[in-house]
Design an enzyme around this catalytic site. Structure first.
Site, PDB file in Angstrom:
ATOM      1  N   LEU A 191       0.825  -1.211   0.000  1.00 32.31           N
ATOM      2  CA  LEU A 191       0.000   0.000   0.000  1.00 32.31           C
ATOM      3  C   LEU A 191       0.860   1.263   0.000  1.00 32.31           C
ATOM      4  O   LEU A 191       2.046   1.216   0.316  1.00 32.31           O
ATOM      5  CB  LEU A 191      -0.895  -0.047   1.245  1.00 32.31           C
ATOM      6  CG  LEU A 191      -1.903  -1.212   1.230  1.00 32.31           C
ATOM      7  CD1 LEU A 191      -2.392  -1.559   2.624  1.00 32.31           C
ATOM      8  CD2 LEU A 191      -3.068  -0.894   0.299  1.00 32.31           C
ATOM      9  N   PRO A 192       0.225   2.412  -0.322  1.00 34.67           N
ATOM     10  CA  PRO A 192       1.019   3.621  -0.563  1.00 34.67           C
ATOM     11  C   PRO A 192       1.738   4.229   0.648  1.00 34.67           C
ATOM     12  O   PRO A 192       2.870   4.658   0.525  1.00 34.67           O
ATOM     13  CB  PRO A 192      -0.008   4.629  -1.108  1.00 34.67           C
ATOM     14  CG  PRO A 192      -1.155   3.823  -1.582  1.00 34.67           C
ATOM     15  CD  PRO A 192      -1.184   2.592  -0.727  1.00 34.67           C
ATOM     16  N   THR A 220       6.366   0.579   1.847  1.00 34.35           N
ATOM     17  CA  THR A 220       7.434   1.347   2.496  1.00 34.35           C
ATOM     18  C   THR A 220       6.782   2.280   3.497  1.00 34.35           C
ATOM     19  O   THR A 220       6.095   3.237   3.106  1.00 34.35           O
ATOM     20  CB  THR A 220       8.229   2.169   1.459  1.00 34.35           C
ATOM     21  OG1 THR A 220       8.730   1.283   0.455  1.00 34.35           O
ATOM     22  CG2 THR A 220       9.395   2.889   2.125  1.00 34.35           C
ATOM     23  N   LYS A 247      15.445   0.056   4.168  1.00 32.10           N
ATOM     24  CA  LYS A 247      14.837   0.661   2.962  1.00 32.10           C
ATOM     25  C   LYS A 247      14.972   2.186   2.976  1.00 32.10           C
ATOM     26  O   LYS A 247      15.358   2.796   1.981  1.00 32.10           O
ATOM     27  CB  LYS A 247      13.362   0.236   2.905  1.00 32.10           C
ATOM     28  CG  LYS A 247      12.534   0.906   1.847  1.00 32.10           C
ATOM     29  CD  LYS A 247      12.802   0.388   0.469  1.00 32.10           C
ATOM     30  CE  LYS A 247      12.067   1.206  -0.573  1.00 32.10           C
ATOM     31  NZ  LYS A 247      12.456   0.883  -1.916  1.00 32.10           N
ATOM     32  N   LYS A 302       8.166  10.841  -0.369  1.00 27.96           N
ATOM     33  CA  LYS A 302       7.553  10.139   0.778  1.00 27.96           C
ATOM     34  C   LYS A 302       8.624   9.401   1.586  1.00 27.96           C
ATOM     35  O   LYS A 302       8.686   9.504   2.809  1.00 27.96           O
ATOM     36  CB  LYS A 302       6.507   9.144   0.281  1.00 27.96           C
ATOM     37  CG  LYS A 302       5.819   8.396   1.394  1.00 27.96           C
ATOM     38  CD  LYS A 302       5.185   7.107   0.927  1.00 27.96           C
ATOM     39  CE  LYS A 302       6.185   6.001   0.786  1.00 27.96           C
ATOM     40  NZ  LYS A 302       5.617   4.651   0.688  1.00 27.96           N
TER      41      LYS A 302
HETATM   42  P1  NAD Z   1       0.439   2.379  -6.117  1.00 24.80           P
HETATM   43  O1  NAD Z   1      -0.115   3.676  -5.666  1.00 24.80           O
HETATM   44  O2  NAD Z   1       0.624   2.111  -7.563  1.00 24.80           O
HETATM   45  O3  NAD Z   1      -0.485   1.176  -5.543  1.00 24.80           O
HETATM   46  C1  NAD Z   1      -1.121   1.210  -4.300  1.00 24.80           C
HETATM   47  C2  NAD Z   1      -2.436   0.452  -4.427  1.00 24.80           C
HETATM   48  O4  NAD Z   1      -3.085   0.496  -3.157  1.00 24.80           O
HETATM   49  C3  NAD Z   1      -3.400   1.088  -5.439  1.00 24.80           C
HETATM   50  O5  NAD Z   1      -3.901   0.092  -6.317  1.00 24.80           O
HETATM   51  C4  NAD Z   1      -4.521   1.642  -4.583  1.00 24.80           C
HETATM   52  O6  NAD Z   1      -5.792   1.629  -5.208  1.00 24.80           O
HETATM   53  C5  NAD Z   1      -4.465   0.695  -3.395  1.00 24.80           C
HETATM   54  N1  NAD Z   1      -5.104   1.239  -2.206  1.00 24.80           N
HETATM   55  C6  NAD Z   1      -5.084   2.523  -1.752  1.00 24.80           C
HETATM   56  N2  NAD Z   1      -5.801   2.616  -0.612  1.00 24.80           N
HETATM   57  C7  NAD Z   1      -6.275   1.372  -0.357  1.00 24.80           C
HETATM   58  C8  NAD Z   1      -7.089   0.829   0.668  1.00 24.80           C
HETATM   59  N3  NAD Z   1      -7.555   1.572   1.684  1.00 24.80           N
HETATM   60  N4  NAD Z   1      -7.400  -0.483   0.617  1.00 24.80           N
HETATM   61  C9  NAD Z   1      -6.937  -1.256  -0.399  1.00 24.80           C
HETATM   62  N5  NAD Z   1      -6.174  -0.805  -1.403  1.00 24.80           N
HETATM   63  C10 NAD Z   1      -5.843   0.495  -1.379  1.00 24.80           C
HETATM   64  O7  NAD Z   1       1.813   2.211  -5.319  1.00 24.80           O
HETATM   65  P2  NAD Z   1       3.025   1.223  -5.708  1.00 24.80           P
HETATM   66  O8  NAD Z   1       3.943   1.901  -6.637  1.00 24.80           O
HETATM   67  O9  NAD Z   1       2.460  -0.111  -6.017  1.00 24.80           O
HETATM   68  O10 NAD Z   1       3.796   1.191  -4.304  1.00 24.80           O
HETATM   69  C11 NAD Z   1       3.308   0.441  -3.216  1.00 24.80           C
HETATM   70  C12 NAD Z   1       4.341   0.533  -2.099  1.00 24.80           C
HETATM   71  O11 NAD Z   1       5.592   0.025  -2.570  1.00 24.80           O
HETATM   72  C13 NAD Z   1       4.598   1.975  -1.626  1.00 24.80           C
HETATM   73  O12 NAD Z   1       4.718   1.979  -0.231  1.00 24.80           O
HETATM   74  C14 NAD Z   1       5.909   2.341  -2.320  1.00 24.80           C
HETATM   75  O13 NAD Z   1       6.656   3.300  -1.604  1.00 24.80           O
HETATM   76  C15 NAD Z   1       6.614   1.002  -2.379  1.00 24.80           C
HETATM   77  N6  NAD Z   1       7.574   0.853  -3.493  1.00 24.80           N
HETATM   78  C16 NAD Z   1       7.244   1.259  -4.757  1.00 24.80           C
HETATM   79  C17 NAD Z   1       8.186   1.104  -5.781  1.00 24.80           C
HETATM   80  C18 NAD Z   1       7.867   1.535  -7.188  1.00 24.80           C
HETATM   81  O14 NAD Z   1       8.769   1.540  -8.040  1.00 24.80           O
HETATM   82  N7  NAD Z   1       6.631   1.871  -7.514  1.00 24.80           N
HETATM   83  C19 NAD Z   1       9.433   0.533  -5.516  1.00 24.80           C
HETATM   84  C20 NAD Z   1       9.716   0.092  -4.233  1.00 24.80           C
HETATM   85  C21 NAD Z   1       8.782   0.265  -3.224  1.00 24.80           C
END
Ligand code: NAD
Length: 327
Positions: A97-98, A125, A201, A276
């Site tokens: 999740l975000p 994260t 991380k 973030k």
């Molecule tokens: P994203 O925003 O693409 O995905 C998050 C998902 O969570 C979305 O589909 C959203 O609809 C869902 N969501 C939001 N609120 C919700 C709720 N209350 N209940 C259920 N689902 C809900 O984010 P991401 O890029 O997939 O990143 C996810 C995590 O991974 C973050 O913490 C980010 O920092 C970490 N991360 C991302 C990357 C990257 O390259 N994107 C790399 C490493 C780590």
């Protein structure tokens, strides 16, 4: 069929010996018959859940965006309508999740209906302090919790080659997490107790932000001094200024192929996500009373970039942002 090492015992004239014997068998796993819940099917979670489905797990999914759920139920998973429903049906749960607030909120739903003995893995994260708090709440519900944030972007999530940094309070918890995470990742490291995965991380990403801004400054200065950017990057890459931002992910357009800087900073790791993570590092540094002046400055630079329209661009757009300040 899969190959694995199994310790076997042999009774010989010399007594009882233990040997590592390689043999082939249908792999049995402690996860056999267990249902995996997955919550958060965005850029990263989508590919991770897909790998679990493809590798034969029974998966139940939830995301606030119904289309994200539908895309994976079409591949054989079951959809749920809330985190509570996922929790009621799952033996293990992965969340991706975000941010802190959403993770807290989703775990409230999970704890309302989780089965005692369930195993919870948060790969988002988030603040290591939040992970520790969730581990305490999980223990009260009779569950185990580990934090397992990832390194590697969307492509690694789809390919099942993520790096997981795991904070687990016991070796047994780590072993159980590793068994599931190995279906989504190539490298899984036990960093220490709950919260240490997130600690690694945010330290990594703070260093990455500092090195990316430093690389952007050096490239910009060199170009203004009349240097050819490719020549400059090549020499920096074999001199003491060498780092990943110089030799693998150079922020100057045209220096390298297949990096976001050569594609108008599309794809990659967004500036908003980097901002973030830098905020998490600053919160942790304040609590730990650790001096992180460059981390703090990097946080402010990335925050200004977000406000200036760079939020969705790859974080290497620090180079473009600097160039624009010079005008
Ligand atoms: P994203 O925003 O693409 O995905 C998050 C998902 O969570 C979305 O589909 C959203 O609809 C869902 N969501 C939001 N609120 C919700 C709720 N209350 N209940 C259920 N689902 C809900 O984010 P991401 O890029 O997939 O990143 C996810 C995590 O991974 C973050 O913490 C980010 O920092 C970490 N991360 C991302 C990357 C990257 O390259 N994107 C790399 C490493 C780590």
């Amino acid at each position: 069929m899969s190959a694995f090492l199994k310790p076997c015992q042999f009774l010989t004239k010399q007594g009882l010996f233990r040997h590592q014997v390689k043999f082939f068998s249908v792999s049995s796993s402690r996860l056999d018959g267990e249902t995996v819940g997955f919550i958060g099917l965005g850029n990263m979670g989508r590919g991770m859940a897909d790998n679990l489905i493809t590798k034969g797990h029974s998966v139940v999914l939830y995301d606030v965006v119904p289309e994200a759920v539908d895309a994976l139920t079409a591949k054989g998973a079951r959809g749920a309508t809330s985190p509570a429903e996922v929790a009621a049906e799952s033996d293990l749960i992965v969340t991706m999740l975000p941010n802190n607030a959403i993770v807290s909120n989703v775990y409230e739903g999970i704890f309302g209906s989780v089965k005692s003995g369930s195993f919870l893995i948060d790969s988002s994260t988030v603040d290591p302090a939040l992970s520790k708090d969730l581990a305490v709440k999980a223990a009260s519900a009779g569950c185990q919790f580990v934090d397992a944030p990832v390194s590697g972007g969307i492509n690694a999530a789809s390919a099942g080659t993520l790096t997981f940094m795991v904070g687990a309070n016991t070796d047994e918890d780590f072993a159980k997490a590793e068994e599931l995470l190995s279906k989504m990742g190539a490298k899984i490291t036990h960093c220490g107790g709950v919260g240490t995965g997130g600690a690694v991380k945010i330290c990594n990403n703070m260093l990455l932000a500092v090195s990316m801004i430093g690389t952007s400054e050096a490239m910009n200065l060199g170009i203004k001094l009349g240097l050819d950017p490719k020549l400059l990057a090549g020499i920096l890459g074999s001199a003491t200024g060498r780092c990943w931002s110089v030799d693998t992910y150079n922020p100057c357009p045209g220096v390298m192929e297949n990096v976001p800087s050569s594609n108008d900073y599309k794809g990659g790791f967004g500036t908003a996500l980097m901002t973030k993570d830098l905020g998490l590092a600053q919160d942790a540094a304040t609590r730990a009373q650790a001096a992180t002046p460059l981390g703090s400055l990097s946080h402010q630079i990335y925050r200004v970039m977000c406000n200036a329209g760079y939020a969705e661009k790859d974080f290497s757009s620090a180079f473009k942002f600097l160039r624009e300040q010079d005008k």
